[in-house]
Design an enzyme around this catalytic site. Sequence first.
Site, PDB file in Angstrom:
ATOM      1  N   ALA A 132       0.815  -1.218   0.000  1.00 47.17           N
ATOM      2  CA  ALA A 132       0.000   0.000   0.000  1.00 47.17           C
ATOM      3  C   ALA A 132       0.850   1.271   0.000  1.00 47.17           C
ATOM      4  O   ALA A 132       0.415   2.313  -0.494  1.00 47.17           O
ATOM      5  CB  ALA A 132      -0.929  -0.022   1.207  1.00 47.17           C
TER       6      ALA A 132
ATOM      7  N   PHE B  22      -2.371   1.033   5.295  1.00 51.83           N
ATOM      8  CA  PHE B  22      -2.953   0.533   6.541  1.00 51.83           C
ATOM      9  C   PHE B  22      -2.193   1.036   7.759  1.00 51.83           C
ATOM     10  O   PHE B  22      -2.780   1.451   8.748  1.00 51.83           O
ATOM     11  CB  PHE B  22      -2.924  -1.006   6.546  1.00 51.83           C
ATOM     12  CG  PHE B  22      -4.103  -1.635   5.859  1.00 51.83           C
ATOM     13  CD1 PHE B  22      -5.098  -0.866   5.294  1.00 51.83           C
ATOM     14  CD2 PHE B  22      -4.205  -3.024   5.788  1.00 51.83           C
ATOM     15  CE1 PHE B  22      -6.179  -1.445   4.658  1.00 51.83           C
ATOM     16  CE2 PHE B  22      -5.288  -3.623   5.159  1.00 51.83           C
ATOM     17  CZ  PHE B  22      -6.275  -2.846   4.594  1.00 51.83           C
TER      18      PHE B  22
ATOM     19  N   HIS C 272      -3.711 -10.013  -4.147  1.00 45.89           N
ATOM     20  CA  HIS C 272      -4.901  -9.743  -3.328  1.00 45.89           C
ATOM     21  C   HIS C 272      -6.095  -9.324  -4.190  1.00 45.89           C
ATOM     22  O   HIS C 272      -7.036  -8.722  -3.700  1.00 45.89           O
ATOM     23  CB  HIS C 272      -4.603  -8.668  -2.274  1.00 45.89           C
ATOM     24  CG  HIS C 272      -3.686  -9.149  -1.186  1.00 45.89           C
ATOM     25  ND1 HIS C 272      -3.082  -8.314  -0.273  1.00 45.89           N
ATOM     26  CD2 HIS C 272      -3.261 -10.404  -0.861  1.00 45.89           C
ATOM     27  CE1 HIS C 272      -2.322  -9.028   0.553  1.00 45.89           C
ATOM     28  NE2 HIS C 272      -2.409 -10.302   0.207  1.00 45.89           N
TER      29      HIS C 272
ATOM     30  N   CYS D 123     -27.230  -9.228  -6.704  1.00 42.72           N
ATOM     31  CA  CYS D 123     -27.389  -9.808  -8.030  1.00 42.72           C
ATOM     32  C   CYS D 123     -28.890  -9.989  -8.286  1.00 42.72           C
ATOM     33  O   CYS D 123     -29.686  -9.979  -7.349  1.00 42.72           O
ATOM     34  CB  CYS D 123     -26.700 -11.168  -8.004  1.00 42.72           C
ATOM     35  SG  CYS D 123     -26.861 -12.145  -9.481  1.00 42.72           S
TER      36      CYS D 123
ATOM     37  N   SER E  66       5.835  -1.761   1.774  1.00 35.99           N
ATOM     38  CA  SER E  66       5.037  -2.762   2.496  1.00 35.99           C
ATOM     39  C   SER E  66       5.619  -2.979   3.880  1.00 35.99           C
ATOM     40  O   SER E  66       6.829  -3.114   4.026  1.00 35.99           O
ATOM     41  CB  SER E  66       5.020  -4.096   1.733  1.00 35.99           C
ATOM     42  OG  SER E  66       4.319  -5.062   2.485  1.00 35.99           O
TER      43      SER E  66
ATOM     44  N   ASN F 156      11.331   1.458   1.857  1.00 43.13           N
ATOM     45  CA  ASN F 156      10.164   1.779   2.677  1.00 43.13           C
ATOM     46  C   ASN F 156      10.398   3.084   3.428  1.00 43.13           C
ATOM     47  O   ASN F 156      11.543   3.444   3.670  1.00 43.13           O
ATOM     48  CB  ASN F 156       9.951   0.644   3.693  1.00 43.13           C
ATOM     49  CG  ASN F 156       8.489   0.340   3.922  1.00 43.13           C
ATOM     50  OD1 ASN F 156       7.741   0.234   2.957  1.00 43.13           O
ATOM     51  ND2 ASN F 156       8.084   0.219   5.165  1.00 43.13           N
TER      52      ASN F 156
HETATM   53  P1  NAD Z   1       0.938  -1.388   5.198  1.00 37.83           P
HETATM   54  O1  NAD Z   1       0.015  -0.242   5.368  1.00 37.83           O
HETATM   55  O2  NAD Z   1       0.939  -2.447   6.232  1.00 37.83           O
HETATM   56  O3  NAD Z   1       2.426  -0.837   5.050  1.00 37.83           O
HETATM   57  C1  NAD Z   1       2.719   0.223   4.183  1.00 37.83           C
HETATM   58  C2  NAD Z   1       4.182   0.576   4.361  1.00 37.83           C
HETATM   59  O4  NAD Z   1       4.517   1.506   3.349  1.00 37.83           O
HETATM   60  C3  NAD Z   1       4.485   1.228   5.712  1.00 37.83           C
HETATM   61  O5  NAD Z   1       5.561   0.540   6.305  1.00 37.83           O
HETATM   62  C4  NAD Z   1       4.856   2.673   5.350  1.00 37.83           C
HETATM   63  O6  NAD Z   1       5.917   3.178   6.131  1.00 37.83           O
HETATM   64  C5  NAD Z   1       5.316   2.533   3.911  1.00 37.83           C
HETATM   65  N1  NAD Z   1       5.092   3.731   3.099  1.00 37.83           N
HETATM   66  C6  NAD Z   1       4.076   4.631   3.165  1.00 37.83           C
HETATM   67  N2  NAD Z   1       4.227   5.570   2.225  1.00 37.83           N
HETATM   68  C7  NAD Z   1       5.371   5.271   1.547  1.00 37.83           C
HETATM   69  C8  NAD Z   1       6.070   5.870   0.465  1.00 37.83           C
HETATM   70  N3  NAD Z   1       5.628   6.994  -0.118  1.00 37.83           N
HETATM   71  N4  NAD Z   1       7.210   5.281   0.008  1.00 37.83           N
HETATM   72  C9  NAD Z   1       7.696   4.150   0.601  1.00 37.83           C
HETATM   73  N5  NAD Z   1       7.074   3.549   1.641  1.00 37.83           N
HETATM   74  C10 NAD Z   1       5.924   4.098   2.103  1.00 37.83           C
HETATM   75  O7  NAD Z   1       0.661  -1.992   3.747  1.00 37.83           O
HETATM   76  P2  NAD Z   1       0.881  -3.464   3.168  1.00 37.83           P
HETATM   77  O8  NAD Z   1       2.111  -4.080   3.716  1.00 37.83           O
HETATM   78  O9  NAD Z   1       0.677  -3.371   1.713  1.00 37.83           O
HETATM   79  O10 NAD Z   1      -0.321  -4.304   3.788  1.00 37.83           O
HETATM   80  C11 NAD Z   1      -1.609  -3.772   3.797  1.00 37.83           C
HETATM   81  C12 NAD Z   1      -2.687  -4.570   3.065  1.00 37.83           C
HETATM   82  O11 NAD Z   1      -3.717  -3.641   2.758  1.00 37.83           O
HETATM   83  C13 NAD Z   1      -2.279  -5.148   1.759  1.00 37.83           C
HETATM   84  O12 NAD Z   1      -2.857  -6.386   1.686  1.00 37.83           O
HETATM   85  C14 NAD Z   1      -2.926  -4.243   0.713  1.00 37.83           C
HETATM   86  O13 NAD Z   1      -3.553  -5.023  -0.262  1.00 37.83           O
HETATM   87  C15 NAD Z   1      -4.071  -3.577   1.424  1.00 37.83           C
HETATM   88  N6  NAD Z   1      -4.226  -2.160   1.040  1.00 37.83           N
HETATM   89  C16 NAD Z   1      -4.183  -1.817  -0.285  1.00 37.83           C
HETATM   90  C17 NAD Z   1      -4.275  -0.491  -0.661  1.00 37.83           C
HETATM   91  C18 NAD Z   1      -4.215  -0.151  -2.137  1.00 37.83           C
HETATM   92  O14 NAD Z   1      -4.653  -0.949  -2.966  1.00 37.83           O
HETATM   93  N7  NAD Z   1      -3.630   0.986  -2.495  1.00 37.83           N
HETATM   94  C19 NAD Z   1      -4.408   0.499   0.306  1.00 37.83           C
HETATM   95  C20 NAD Z   1      -4.478   0.111   1.666  1.00 37.83           C
HETATM   96  C21 NAD Z   1      -4.377  -1.231   2.010  1.00 37.83           C
END
Ligand code: NAD
Length: 247
Positions: A24, A35, A121, A154, A193, A214
């Site tokens: 994310a 998240f 996902h 549906c 992530s 990250n």
């Molecule tokens: P997470 O929220 O757990 O972790 C996100 C990480 O990204 C954090 O450690 C944060 O410090 C870092 N981060 C934030 N902005 C950043 C940037 N500009 N550059 C680099 N790093 C940055 O997210 P996750 O590990 O992907 O797990 C969350 C779950 O939620 C996943 O399964 C995902 O599918 C889902 N999700 C998806 C979305 C989306 O589709 N955009 C959004 C929210 C959550």
Amino acid sequence: MNDLIVRLAEKVKKYKGMMVLTGAGISTESGIPDFRSPETGLWTKIDPMKALSVTALRSDPAAFYRYLLNNLFEPAISAKPNPAHYALARLEEKGWVHGVITQNIDSLHYRAGSKTVYEIHGHMRTGHCQYCGRKEDFAAVMERAKRGELPPRCRCGGVIRPDVVLFEDPMPGTFQDALAAISFHRFLLVVGSSLEVAPACYLPSYAEEFAMLNKTPTALDHHATVAIYGKAGEVLPELVKYLENNP
Ligand code: NAD
């Protein structure tokens, strides 16, 4: 040029390309909240593991739809790919990226031009009826939800669900394909992530070596060959520049 970006680029060259695992964090610069970022992450409001689970969809489908609409669907539909997404598409075009494995459901890698994308996902482009399986265009389903049809059903009466992998869902076949691609290509870069969601957090262990990019530290950083703390939208374009100038 940051020394760590140079080290990362040299690893990419040594392995003749890499796989990339995104979370994310790569989409926060497009305006979609992640998240776990402190203050802005969705976790600060409500536990997404509860709001986006199979149990939540079954027990209170209207609340499930309200959460999905406000926190993920609306932000994603109005978002545009950012320089990080475009940088990965460019690296793929140049042969430095073999594929992007994403935990995101926002479709921004495709919209930026990436071709080989493993959406482990799922995504919000389509949905299906939980009873009869009929496929639906999910944007149209969400329009109905916005007009107050909560939950959208549906014509057979079943509740429609998005083609995303919810908490408590089994992983799709794409996950095994992603795992095989990492084992084959051997080098993995993880971008944005926290690596706290299983089983995606196990993917780095299938690489011979992996690097982290990250904003904040993660529990796996000490196993990474290179750990870069920075914004994906700033670091990845620098990586492209370096590889283009020093092929
Ligand atoms: P997470 O929220 O757990 O972790 C996100 C990480 O990204 C954090 O450690 C944060 O410090 C870092 N981060 C934030 N902005 C950043 C940037 N500009 N550059 C680099 N790093 C940055 O997210 P996750 O590990 O992907 O797990 C969350 C779950 O939620 C996943 O399964 C995902 O599918 C889902 N999700 C998806 C979305 C989306 O589709 N955009 C959004 C929210 C959550």
